[in-house]
Design a protein around this motif. Structure first.
Motif, PDB file in Angstrom:
ATOM      1  N   PHE A 230       0.782  18.252 -46.625  1.00 53.56           N
ATOM      2  CA  PHE A 230      -0.229  17.365 -47.324  1.00 53.56           C
ATOM      3  C   PHE A 230       0.245  15.713 -46.916  1.00 53.56           C
ATOM      4  O   PHE A 230      -0.865  15.061 -46.784  1.00 53.56           O
ATOM      5  CB  PHE A 230       0.189  17.393 -48.872  1.00 53.56           C
ATOM      6  CG  PHE A 230      -0.695  16.622 -49.707  1.00 53.56           C
ATOM      7  CD1 PHE A 230      -1.990  16.999 -49.926  1.00 53.56           C
ATOM      8  CD2 PHE A 230      -0.283  15.424 -50.298  1.00 53.56           C
ATOM      9  CE1 PHE A 230      -2.928  16.107 -50.485  1.00 53.56           C
ATOM     10  CE2 PHE A 230      -1.221  14.715 -51.066  1.00 53.56           C
ATOM     11  CZ  PHE A 230      -2.573  15.262 -51.172  1.00 53.56           C
ATOM     12  N   LYS A 231       1.390  15.474 -46.753  1.00 46.33           N
ATOM     13  CA  LYS A 231       1.790  14.287 -46.193  1.00 46.33           C
ATOM     14  C   LYS A 231       3.052  14.452 -45.324  1.00 46.33           C
ATOM     15  O   LYS A 231       3.664  15.335 -45.397  1.00 46.33           O
ATOM     16  CB  LYS A 231       1.911  12.922 -47.149  1.00 46.33           C
ATOM     17  CG  LYS A 231       2.637  13.199 -48.280  1.00 46.33           C
ATOM     18  CD  LYS A 231       2.432  12.125 -49.064  1.00 46.33           C
ATOM     19  CE  LYS A 231       2.616  12.305 -50.602  1.00 46.33           C
ATOM     20  NZ  LYS A 231       2.950  11.520 -51.371  1.00 46.33           N
ATOM     21  N   LYS A 232       3.670  13.407 -44.625  1.00 48.23           N
ATOM     22  CA  LYS A 232       4.688  13.450 -43.672  1.00 48.23           C
ATOM     23  C   LYS A 232       5.890  14.001 -44.447  1.00 48.23           C
ATOM     24  O   LYS A 232       6.246  13.437 -45.604  1.00 48.23           O
ATOM     25  CB  LYS A 232       4.812  12.019 -43.112  1.00 48.23           C
ATOM     26  CG  LYS A 232       5.959  12.243 -42.082  1.00 48.23           C
ATOM     27  CD  LYS A 232       6.027  10.969 -41.124  1.00 48.23           C
ATOM     28  CE  LYS A 232       7.005  11.237 -39.984  1.00 48.23           C
ATOM     29  NZ  LYS A 232       7.767  10.143 -39.515  1.00 48.23           N
ATOM     30  N   GLY A 233       6.221  14.977 -43.967  1.00 49.99           N
ATOM     31  CA  GLY A 233       7.614  15.742 -44.724  1.00 49.99           C
ATOM     32  C   GLY A 233       7.246  16.298 -45.923  1.00 49.99           C
ATOM     33  O   GLY A 233       8.160  16.973 -46.503  1.00 49.99           O
ATOM     34  N   GLU A 234       5.997  16.627 -46.396  1.00 49.87           N
ATOM     35  CA  GLU A 234       5.865  17.406 -47.666  1.00 49.87           C
ATOM     36  C   GLU A 234       4.742  18.369 -47.353  1.00 49.87           C
ATOM     37  O   GLU A 234       3.506  17.979 -46.967  1.00 49.87           O
ATOM     38  CB  GLU A 234       5.106  16.254 -48.766  1.00 49.87           C
ATOM     39  CG  GLU A 234       4.864  17.058 -49.986  1.00 49.87           C
ATOM     40  CD  GLU A 234       4.254  16.084 -50.969  1.00 49.87           C
ATOM     41  OE1 GLU A 234       4.939  14.868 -51.039  1.00 49.87           O
ATOM     42  OE2 GLU A 234       3.211  16.359 -51.581  1.00 49.87           O
ATOM     43  N   LYS A 235       4.997  19.562 -47.461  1.00 47.87           N
ATOM     44  CA  LYS A 235       3.929  20.804 -47.202  1.00 47.87           C
ATOM     45  C   LYS A 235       3.064  20.806 -48.066  1.00 47.87           C
ATOM     46  O   LYS A 235       3.096  20.267 -49.474  1.00 47.87           O
ATOM     47  CB  LYS A 235       4.734  21.971 -47.086  1.00 47.87           C
ATOM     48  CG  LYS A 235       5.597  22.001 -45.739  1.00 47.87           C
ATOM     49  CD  LYS A 235       6.124  23.258 -45.365  1.00 47.87           C
ATOM     50  CE  LYS A 235       6.749  23.087 -44.068  1.00 47.87           C
ATOM     51  NZ  LYS A 235       7.750  24.213 -43.492  1.00 47.87           N
ATOM     52  N   ALA A 236       1.944  21.163 -47.917  1.00 48.27           N
ATOM     53  CA  ALA A 236       0.690  21.019 -48.871  1.00 48.27           C
ATOM     54  C   ALA A 236       0.904  22.461 -49.749  1.00 48.27           C
ATOM     55  O   ALA A 236       1.511  23.483 -49.459  1.00 48.27           O
ATOM     56  CB  ALA A 236      -0.665  21.532 -48.232  1.00 48.27           C
ATOM     57  N   LYS A 237       0.639  22.332 -51.092  1.00 50.53           N
ATOM     58  CA  LYS A 237       0.673  23.361 -52.027  1.00 50.53           C
ATOM     59  C   LYS A 237      -0.399  24.470 -51.813  1.00 50.53           C
ATOM     60  O   LYS A 237      -0.055  25.628 -52.092  1.00 50.53           O
ATOM     61  CB  LYS A 237       0.458  22.992 -53.225  1.00 50.53           C
ATOM     62  CG  LYS A 237       1.554  21.815 -53.863  1.00 50.53           C
ATOM     63  CD  LYS A 237       1.424  21.649 -55.334  1.00 50.53           C
ATOM     64  CE  LYS A 237       2.547  20.604 -56.077  1.00 50.53           C
ATOM     65  NZ  LYS A 237       1.876  19.127 -55.431  1.00 50.53           N
ATOM     66  N   SER A 238      -1.577  24.082 -51.208  1.00 51.35           N
ATOM     67  CA  SER A 238      -2.476  24.980 -51.000  1.00 51.35           C
ATOM     68  C   SER A 238      -3.561  24.272 -50.191  1.00 51.35           C
ATOM     69  O   SER A 238      -3.550  23.184 -50.004  1.00 51.35           O
ATOM     70  CB  SER A 238      -3.281  25.466 -52.569  1.00 51.35           C
ATOM     71  OG  SER A 238      -4.055  24.295 -52.957  1.00 51.35           O
ATOM     72  N   ASN A 239      -4.634  25.367 -49.781  1.00 50.76           N
ATOM     73  CA  ASN A 239      -5.656  24.622 -48.926  1.00 50.76           C
ATOM     74  C   ASN A 239      -6.420  23.925 -49.844  1.00 50.76           C
ATOM     75  O   ASN A 239      -7.209  22.984 -49.337  1.00 50.76           O
ATOM     76  CB  ASN A 239      -6.373  25.841 -48.222  1.00 50.76           C
ATOM     77  CG  ASN A 239      -5.756  26.400 -47.126  1.00 50.76           C
ATOM     78  OD1 ASN A 239      -6.017  26.081 -46.066  1.00 50.76           O
ATOM     79  ND2 ASN A 239      -5.150  27.568 -47.168  1.00 50.76           N
ATOM     80  N   ALA A 240      -6.553  24.432 -51.010  1.00 48.65           N
ATOM     81  CA  ALA A 240      -7.403  23.595 -52.026  1.00 48.65           C
ATOM     82  C   ALA A 240      -7.053  22.143 -52.111  1.00 48.65           C
ATOM     83  O   ALA A 240      -7.981  21.248 -52.333  1.00 48.65           O
ATOM     84  CB  ALA A 240      -7.656  24.381 -53.197  1.00 48.65           C
ATOM     85  N   GLN A 241      -5.714  21.981 -52.080  1.00 46.00           N
ATOM     86  CA  GLN A 241      -5.379  20.668 -52.298  1.00 46.00           C
ATOM     87  C   GLN A 241      -5.748  19.804 -51.028  1.00 46.00           C
ATOM     88  O   GLN A 241      -5.862  18.454 -51.278  1.00 46.00           O
ATOM     89  CB  GLN A 241      -3.678  20.643 -52.251  1.00 46.00           C
ATOM     90  CG  GLN A 241      -2.996  19.309 -52.548  1.00 46.00           C
ATOM     91  CD  GLN A 241      -1.482  19.419 -52.376  1.00 46.00           C
ATOM     92  OE1 GLN A 241      -0.918  20.199 -51.402  1.00 46.00           O
ATOM     93  NE2 GLN A 241      -0.738  18.499 -52.857  1.00 46.00           N
ATOM     94  N   LEU A 242      -5.720  20.350 -49.943  1.00 47.81           N
ATOM     95  CA  LEU A 242      -6.266  19.751 -48.893  1.00 47.81           C
ATOM     96  C   LEU A 242      -7.915  19.310 -48.919  1.00 47.81           C
ATOM     97  O   LEU A 242      -8.129  18.076 -48.444  1.00 47.81           O
ATOM     98  CB  LEU A 242      -5.840  20.240 -47.514  1.00 47.81           C
ATOM     99  CG  LEU A 242      -4.519  20.486 -47.171  1.00 47.81           C
ATOM    100  CD1 LEU A 242      -4.275  21.519 -46.168  1.00 47.81           C
ATOM    101  CD2 LEU A 242      -3.788  19.016 -46.859  1.00 47.81           C
TER     102      LEU A 242
END
Ligand code: KMH
Ligand code: ZN
Length: 270
Positions: A230-242
């Motif tokens: 999602f941002k540097k160092g933080e993985k996205a919670k889901s595709n929907a978040q992106l």
């Protein structure tokens, strides 16, 4: 400017659960993720199937299950991959076209792909295009390098691709064209003016390229296939978040989001 078409590339062929714990793998998981992306603003779902072990497969039956599971939830555009994984054979890659999907990807040339080679000989490209024409499937022309635009225009001359064309600039794949803003602007300057285009920025290129595409009148692809953060160092919670972030950025900018039916009109889908 047309409304913004957001594509969600929810699984891909390369990402694993170790890298992204929220990666959807089974047909049910992919369909659920597709539905959540649709609710967040996606009108196209780019699909790669996985088998029971989570390995990429181009098997017809898996794609069929995914297509039906998505259709049971919403009317989003189902766009299977004919690219598969770098090690899939031409015959394997053809299989999803037997479903007569509204749309499918058509990779327009060979490039390095990380440590592998993604092979698309002229013969392959022509056969994929021919099959899509026969089945009335709208090709999304995947462009990893500038020469692939030229290859697509050669197919137009051979009457294997029918304008208006729709391109996806996949920028930032290690070994292929990087994803600087100049790369996108250059690519866009080389396609016929009646074309539509979207951009898939890989990794850190995803967000800046998406923001520019919104302003330039292009369209946007996001999802775990391209970027797991999602941002540097933080993985996205889901595709929907992106997807949701892109929809919010577009709204802030003053560009409305296309519904699946509006996307069908913009892309001249049957
Ligand atoms: N997985 C890549 C080797 C496509 O979907 O058409 C190819 C790919 C392109 O993802
Ligand atoms: Zn893909």
């Amino acid at each position: 400017m047309d409304k913004l078409i957001i594509t969600a590339a929810v699984t891909g062929a390369e990402v694993t659960r170790d890298l992204q714990p929220n990666l959807p793998l089974t047909p049910e998981e992919i369909a659920e993720e597709a539905y959540n992306c649709y609710k967040a603003g996606a009108s196209i779902i780019h699909v790669h199937a996985r088998d029971e072990e989570g390995k990429p497969t181009q098997d017809y039956e898996y794609y069929k299950k995914i297509k039906e599971a998505i259709e049971n939830r919403c009317n989003v555009i189902f766009q299977p991959s004919t690219g598969g994984a770098t090690w899939h054979s031409f015959e394997e890659r053809m299989q999803p076209l037997r479903l007569n999907p509204e749309m499918a990807t058509l990779s327009a040339g060979t490039s390095n792909f990380g440590d592998d080679i993604f092979i698309n000989t002229n013969e392959y490209i022509e056969k994929f295009a021919e099959e899509m024409l026969k089945r009335n499937v709208k090709p999304e022309i995947e462009v990893f390098e500038r020469g692939m635009i030229k290859n697509a225009l050669t197919l137009v001359k051979k009457a294997l691709l029918k304008p208006p064309l729709h391109f996806d600039f996949v920028l930032g794949v290690p070994g292929a064209c990087p994803g600087e803003i100049e790369d996108l602007v250059y690519m866009v300057s080389k396609i016929p003016s009646d074309s539509t285009w979207t951009v898939a920025g890989i990794g850190r290129y995803e967000l800046p390229l998406a923001m520019h595409a919104i302003a330039m009148g292009g369209h946007v692809r996001v999802g775990f296939e391209d970027n797991i953060y999602f941002k540097k160092g933080e993985k996205a919670k889901s595709n929907a978040q992106l997807v949701e972030r892109i929809a919010n950025l577009a709204k802030e900018y003053g560009r409305d989001i296309a519904t699946p039916d509006e996307a069908r009109k913009i892309l001249n889908i049957r």
